[in-house]
Every structure is written in C-alpha cells, then in structure tokens.
Design an enzyme around this catalytic site. Sequence first.
Site, PDB file in Angstrom:
ATOM      1  CG  PHE A   1      -1.769  -1.280   1.301  1.00  0.00           C
ATOM      2  CD1 PHE A   1      -2.569  -1.700   0.254  1.00  0.00           C
ATOM      3  CD2 PHE A   1      -1.671  -2.075   2.433  1.00  0.00           C
ATOM      4  CE1 PHE A   1      -3.269  -2.903   0.347  1.00  0.00           C
ATOM      5  CE2 PHE A   1      -2.365  -3.273   2.524  1.00  0.00           C
ATOM      6  CZ  PHE A   1      -3.175  -3.689   1.481  1.00  0.00           C
TER       7      PHE A   1
ATOM      8  CB  ILE B   1     -11.341  -4.598 -16.798  1.00  0.00           C
ATOM      9  CG1 ILE B   1     -11.901  -3.256 -16.313  1.00  0.00           C
ATOM     10  CG2 ILE B   1     -11.097  -5.527 -15.622  1.00  0.00           C
ATOM     11  CD1 ILE B   1     -10.963  -2.417 -15.456  1.00  0.00           C
ATOM     12  CG  LEU B   2      -5.316  -5.540 -18.415  1.00  0.00           C
ATOM     13  CD1 LEU B   2      -3.896  -5.294 -17.933  1.00  0.00           C
ATOM     14  CD2 LEU B   2      -5.349  -5.658 -19.934  1.00  0.00           C
TER      15      LEU B   2
ATOM     16  CD  GLU C   1      -1.411   4.311  -6.154  1.00  0.00           C
ATOM     17  OE1 GLU C   1      -0.832   4.861  -5.213  1.00  0.00           O
ATOM     18  OE2 GLU C   1      -1.029   4.397  -7.328  1.00  0.00           O
TER      19      GLU C   1
HETATM   20 MO1  MOS Z   1       1.270   3.250  -4.127  1.00  0.00          MO
HETATM   21  S1  MOS Z   1       1.220   4.567  -2.525  1.00  0.00           S
HETATM   22  O1  MOS Z   1       2.131   4.130  -5.319  1.00  0.00           O
HETATM   23  O2  MOS Z   1       2.050   1.867  -3.471  1.00  0.00           O
END
Ligand code: MOS
Length: 643
Positions: A147, A535-536, A610
Amino acid sequence: MQSDEIFWNGQPVAVIIAETQEQADYAASLVRVEYHQEEAALSFDALKSKAELPPTVYGQPPEVNIGDAETELKQAHFKSDEVYHTSRYNPSAIELHATIATWEDDDTLTVYDSTQSISLLKNTIAQVFDLAPEKVRVLAPFVGGGFGGKLYSYNNTLLCIAAAKHIRRPVKLVLSREGIFRVVGTRAPSEQRTALAATADGRFVSFIHKSIQAEVSHGFHSEPISLHGLRHLYASESRALSQKVVHLDTVANTPVRAPGDATASFALESAIDELAYMLKVDPIELRRINEPANDPVSGASFSNRNLMEAYRRGAERFGWKYRHAEPRAPRDGQWLIGQGVATAFHSYIRVPSSARICLYSDETALVQVAAQEMGMGTATVQIQYAAQQLGLPMNQVSFAYGDSNLPLSPLAGGSGQTVSILAAVAKAIEQLHQELLRLVQDDSPLAGATLQDVEARDGGLFRRDKADQGETYASLLQQAGKSHLEIVVDTPQPTEFMEYSMHEYGAQFCEVRVNDVTGEVRITRWVGSFDCGRILNPKTARSQLRGAIIMGIGMALAEDTLFDERQGRIVNASLAEYHVPVHLDIPTIDVIFLDIPDEHTPFGAHGIGEIGITGVAAAIVNAVFNATGKRIRDLPITLDKLL
Ligand code: MOS
C-alpha cells in the site's frame, strides 16, 4: 546511527544481534539511552502559519493561478469556502516489514526483503554500502501487501544488512507492528481550504484549493495534493491552487495508496456536495455542468474520459433517483439513512520496463521481469496476456519475478506496474515472432511472410489469409536446430503523456445509516463505477478496487495515527488501537467497470490499484450529511462529531 543526533521519537538507535528472538528482546530491554534534549517541532497546528511553498511538487509548480479566483469568489452569490482536515494514516500491510541479509564475501550481498521496489532497493543498497550494483541481489518472491509503505527502504532493511556485515553471518530482522508505526511512517496530515463559487445555473467561476501538509526535517515525501483532480477534473473560469509544507521532527511520511489523490478528493468532493446543496442542484448534475472539454489547466485533450458514463451506470445500479435531497428524510427507528456520491480520480502512469522471454521447443514459454507481486494479480495478468499474444494455452506460459537478477522493472507503485510491464512483454513477443520468421525454411508455408501476414495461435504462427497455413513453434525451432529462443527488450520513455491528459475516473455511491442517539455510522451499501480503460482481469481488478474502497472506509471512519505532541510519540502504535475496518464494518461492495479501452495505452489498459480509495471519504461524509444534516470536515468521523 550516522551521527549522535536523534531526529524523531521512534528512530532506531541500536541494533541487538542474538541467536534467538528472545535473547534479542531481553538484551534490548537492558539498553538505556541518555539524551540531551533539544527543542523539537511537533505540532502541525502550532507551525502551520509558517508553512512554505516547496520548490516543486513532483516536478510541477506548487501553485497554479488562472484568472483572479479570490475576487471571483468575493463577488459570487453561490459559494462554499471551508477548511477540511485529514489525519495521518499508516499503510498497515498485514505482512510485517522483514529482511534477511547474507554477505557471500565483502563485496557480494543477497537480501530478501518485503519490498515494493526491487530495482530501487538494489540501487539504494549498492550506494549505501558502496557496492557494484551487479554484486547486490534483492529477492522478494512474494510480498504480503504494501500500500505504499514498502516502496522506499527504511532503517530496518539497511541496519539488517549492516548487522550481517558486522558479524559475517546471515541476519534476519523483522519489524514488530509497533516498529512499523515508529520507523516506516504515515500519510502526511493536511489542512485544505477549499472554496468553490458558481453562477446560479451551477457553472464554476472560482475554484480555490490551498493546502498545508506536514513533512519532516530529516527526510522527504510530500503528498502531491495539488496534483490531484484539482488540475484535471472540473472546468472553472478562475483557479488558484497551492500546496505548502510544514517541517516537523516526527517519523517521515511514507506513500500510502493514492498519495495526494486520497487526501485532496476528500476536500474537493465534499466542497462540491456543499455547493450542490446550496444551489439545490443534484450533486451529479453539478459535476456534469462543470465537465471540461479539455484539461482545464494544461488545455490538452483527454485520452479517454467517460466520467459521466460512470456516474450514469453507477446511479442506475445504486438507485440514486430515489435519494431525498433534503437531509434527515428517511429514517428507520433510531437510524437515519443517507446517500452520498463522490468522484474517484487517479492519473495514468507508465514508465520504462525491460522483459525477457524464452520460447522452448516443447512449446512452453517463460517470461521474466523483476516485478513485484503483492497479491494484486500482476503475475496472473502477465501470464494471461503473454499466452494470448503467443497463441499458447496459459498452462504453457510461466512468469518469473521478484528477483533483481531478472530484467529490471519499475516499482509496484503509482498504479503503473502492470501497463509498464505489459508494454515490455508485448514488445518482446513481437521481436520473438520476428526472429521466428527469420528462421523460416524455404519450403515452409510461412516462407516470405512478414509480421503483418501472420497471427499467433494454436501454438505457432499462421497466415492470416490462409488459416491452415503455418507452423507450430516446435516445428519452427526444430527446423532451425534450436532448443529455444531468447529475447530481451527495454521499452523507451513513454510519450503518450506529452500529447494527452490521461487519467482514471470513477463514481463512488454510498449509503449510510447513522444512529440518531449514539452517532454510530454504519455503511450499508456501496457501488463503485469505474472508468479505468480495458479491464485485463475482472476478478483481480474487482479485488483491487474493493480493497481500496475498504481502505477509504477506514480513512473516513476509523484510522487516525495519534501523536503525543509533547513527546512526538505515536500513542496508538498497534492494530488494537489504530483501528482499521473489519468484516462487520463492510457491506457488499458492488464494482462496475465501463471497460472502455484507451487507444493510447498498452492493451487499452490503465492502472487500477489506487483509484478505489479516492472519493470514498467524501462519499461517506456526503452521505452522513444527507442522513443527519451535519457536515463533517475533519476526518475521521468519530461518534462525538455527530452528537
Ligand atoms: Mo502506491 S502509494 O504508489 O504503493
């Protein structure tokens, strides 16, 4: 440990090396440190008046000024001018940050590390320990979540390597959960003045966003708050954006999913909701009125923008038309029910990558890239697309990754890994096919064929115009007397950004129930409708978006890294006291993909890692307002703020 100065409360000051964890823990408990105290900058609120403009924000100017936004604001009749605060958030991947370091001799090193950026870490290690990069091998075969918190290297990794060098034996160092809070750091907290003004028919005439965030005096990572959709999402006659920085003596900032975008989308998408309520316009309609024809700051064309279609499909699935515009209308006993909406936004990123492909005479293929797999589906998608391009069944294609000895690839960040690698793998396969055509014998049905004449299918190359004329890979390689063929490629710096304004979009729809007596907020329904190119792999993509929406729910309702400002110490450095959502907090999350390919990207794809967190906090705040009539501008929405 490079000096006797301590920069933040939580900074490592010693490393204990022992045979067992228990010995090390006991030895650590015996260490006493004496300090000479100096004044530290610890309070964001106390110092924010001294905030300064950084020289740039990721290479962009920290300020944008178009027209006279303050004067337009003053003269406008319909306006909202408020200040919003976001807290500090820890990325909190389930897998702890861990390293094993082994020196083969004084200049050769192998490091296993839970990293999101194998190439970057390899170079950092080579620099810090003054080694030739080819003498450093970094392995990260599986990473249990990141993350953003595993993009950079922190003290723990480098100290583990130093300890191993010191005792000339392999050393393993795993940060405790508390250690991650103290060493890895948080998303920067922010204060965001957001002002919007509109004509009576809803057209924005002034668009102001002035943010201040905390950075540290001993390191660097700013949240690119002002680069968010503030520059790309909505049209306005005038615009004033700026982002300033306060320097604190705390643990450094770390990237956390959608840096800048998650933060800015909270303020911007709340402000739009505030203005829509004031104008008595539906909040989706207000966004439609302010859809720009071209990028509102750069003037560039959008490569692919279907935000309003995402809203249309999301609204239909969610049943938006049944929402009451006035707060406190639907009620079920003690529970007030409200609905909210917000735009999700993230910018497209692609960077150069390399890739190697080996095709064997038994009709198997191996694709190699030093990529990072944290559970996003990176490996799955690469196998899927390589198999398709090669015309081989998926079980005959494998993908090797997670090792710096493989061709280097970009970090797993910025939602850019998949498209960056796809471009390299596609190029490698094209060159492989070209090479195979060069090997064709004179009596082959493929004799004289060019790349344009053939297609890859059924384990070989076949003429497009004559479906039965071609050769299998096995036959092509055997005729040429080869056991395998190997191709290595690098992709150049991508150029699509120079021409187009390229982004991912989405519409977040949320329903909440707020207890009128206790202030408890429950999320009861969620629809996320996304425009992220082709969407892959729907299964892994849906999982990415759901996970990010859950992180956004945490940001809105629970997560808050708390500092004791007298000591600069994090007081809730554990997952028992730093609250993240659990299963019972999360409703069914319905994810819709428009699945419209962007003709300017590899395979029409965009990033999806993200965007899911963006807009989530605003959709919740907007739904809470719709339920209760109370507008929350400071995250998280704790019960006390609703009583
Ligand atoms: Mo993301 S914050 O670019 O892992």
